[in-house]
Design an enzyme around this catalytic site. Structure first.
Site, mmCIF file in Angstrom:
data_model
loop_
_atom_site.group_PDB
_atom_site.id
_atom_site.type_symbol
_atom_site.label_atom_id
_atom_site.label_comp_id
_atom_site.label_asym_id
_atom_site.label_seq_id
_atom_site.Cartn_x
_atom_site.Cartn_y
_atom_site.Cartn_z
ATOM 1 N N MET A 11 -6.033 -4.080 1.279
ATOM 2 C CA MET A 11 -6.690 -5.173 0.569
ATOM 3 C C MET A 11 -6.325 -6.526 1.179
ATOM 4 S SD MET A 11 -6.793 -5.848 -3.552
ATOM 5 C CE MET A 11 -5.042 -6.280 -3.713
ATOM 6 N N LEU A 12 -5.038 -6.775 1.418
ATOM 7 C CA LEU A 12 -4.637 -8.036 2.023
ATOM 8 C C LEU A 12 -4.951 -8.057 3.510
ATOM 9 C CD1 LEU A 12 -3.263 -10.791 2.048
ATOM 10 C CD2 LEU A 12 -1.049 -9.597 2.255
ATOM 11 N N ALA A 58 2.676 -1.575 3.202
ATOM 12 C CA ALA A 58 3.709 -1.426 2.170
ATOM 13 C C ALA A 58 3.427 -0.210 1.305
ATOM 14 C CB ALA A 58 3.762 -2.675 1.284
ATOM 15 N N THR A 60 3.140 0.552 -2.286
ATOM 16 C CA THR A 60 2.921 -0.265 -3.482
ATOM 17 C C THR A 60 2.761 0.562 -4.752
ATOM 18 O OG1 THR A 60 0.546 -0.340 -3.013
ATOM 19 C CG2 THR A 60 1.894 -2.165 -2.176
ATOM 20 N N TYR A 123 10.848 0.268 -6.344
ATOM 21 C CA TYR A 123 9.956 -0.546 -5.520
ATOM 22 C C TYR A 123 10.606 -1.886 -5.181
ATOM 23 C CZ TYR A 123 6.040 -3.671 -4.467
ATOM 24 O OH TYR A 123 5.203 -4.602 -3.895
#
Length: 288
Positions: A11-12, A58, A60, A123
């Site tokens: 997404m990023l 990452a 997530t 996390y």
């Protein structure tokens, strides 16, 4: 200037690649098909020479990390150390994206960049370890913490809320967790501006200004979707049990950005007004 974006299909990462293309930068995207970031040799072999490396990769899955902390550590801590070493050896800056979960989440004022980390979840622990590893390997790196990310290129809170509101006609959302909804387009823009400004190595907070609860954000999302915000009811965190604890307060301060001469992202409500149509699939992004 040549950039490499790791996790470029997320997404990023998708919005970082788009921002780089719009700015006219040469950019190489690396995702799972191109490199296993948990393999140090693979990272060194796959990473091309570059001026800037942005790590958007990452683990997530916050709840899954509670039972699979070693796997989360490999992605969130070991992988950044490999990327930091490879970037330093190539003379490239590294931008490491981190999270509000490195803090305990029990503050009442915005967290400063130098506030002691005290993660309460697996996390958060793995992301805090990743920050430490990056600083150790590459002192000139930029660690950019963000929170409550949403965007058009992946599953996110606004899309889920809009879908559930349509399906059920009403929904409950927690009102005792406070943070800063942040558009991935805005975070991508901030990353480019930080690098362009020659910001000194260190930690920065990449979140929208202002704050709201998940309930407040949900009401704004429902209104943007053309429904009555009154269909959203406030609930409490302790009404449902989840494996990983959620921070009750995730508001991050922007002192380091101001000190570097970089303007923080605008207010969350203003930015949602610009983002809502494209994130919910109703149109193109609004002008900044």
């Amino acid at each position: 200037m040549r950039w490499v974006v790791v996790g470029s299909n997320g997404m990023l990462g998708t919005d970082v690649m788009a921002a780089l293309a719009h700015a006219g930068h040469e950019a190489v995207g690396l995702d799972r098909a191109q490199v296993d970031v948990t393999d140090a040799r693979a990272v060194d072999a796959a990473l091309p020479d570059a001026d800037v490396v942005v790590n958007c990769a990452a683990w997530t899955a916050v709840d899954a990390a509670e039972e699979q902390e070693a796997a989360a550590f490999a992605v969130n801590a070991a992988a950044p150390s490999y990327l930091a070493r490879a970037a330093r050896e190539r003379g490239a800056r590294l931008v490491q994206v981190s999270t509000d979960y490195v803090f305990a989440g029990d503050a009442t004022d915005p967290y400063g960049e130098d506030h002691p980390v005290a993660p309460r979840s697996a996390y958060g622990r793995t992301k805090a370890a990743g920050e430490w590893a990056v600083r150790a390997e590459h002192p000139d790196a930029l660690v950019v913490r963000t929170a409550w990310l949403y965007g058009a290129a992946g599953s996110c809170f606004p899309r889920t809320i809009a879908r559930v509101a349509v399906e059920r006609g009403s929904l409950g959302v927690v009102d005792d967790q406070v943070g800063q909804p942040t558009w991935t387009v805005d975070l991508a823009d901030l990353i480019l501006r930080l690098v362009a400004a020659g910001a000194p190595g260190g930690t920065y907070h990449g979140t929208s200004s202002g704050s709201t609860s998940w309930f407040g954000f949900a009401q704004a999302v429902v209104a943007s979707a053309g429904m009555d915000p009154a269909i959203v009811a406030p609930t409490a965190t302790d009404a449902s049990e989840r494996p990983a604890p959620r921070p009750s307060y995730s508001v991050l301060g922007h002192g380091a950005l101001h000190a570097a001469g970089v303007t923080p992202i605008g207010g969350w409500r203003e930015r949602w007004a610009a983002a809502g149509a494209v994130v919910l699939g109703h149109g193109a992004p609004s002008a900044r």
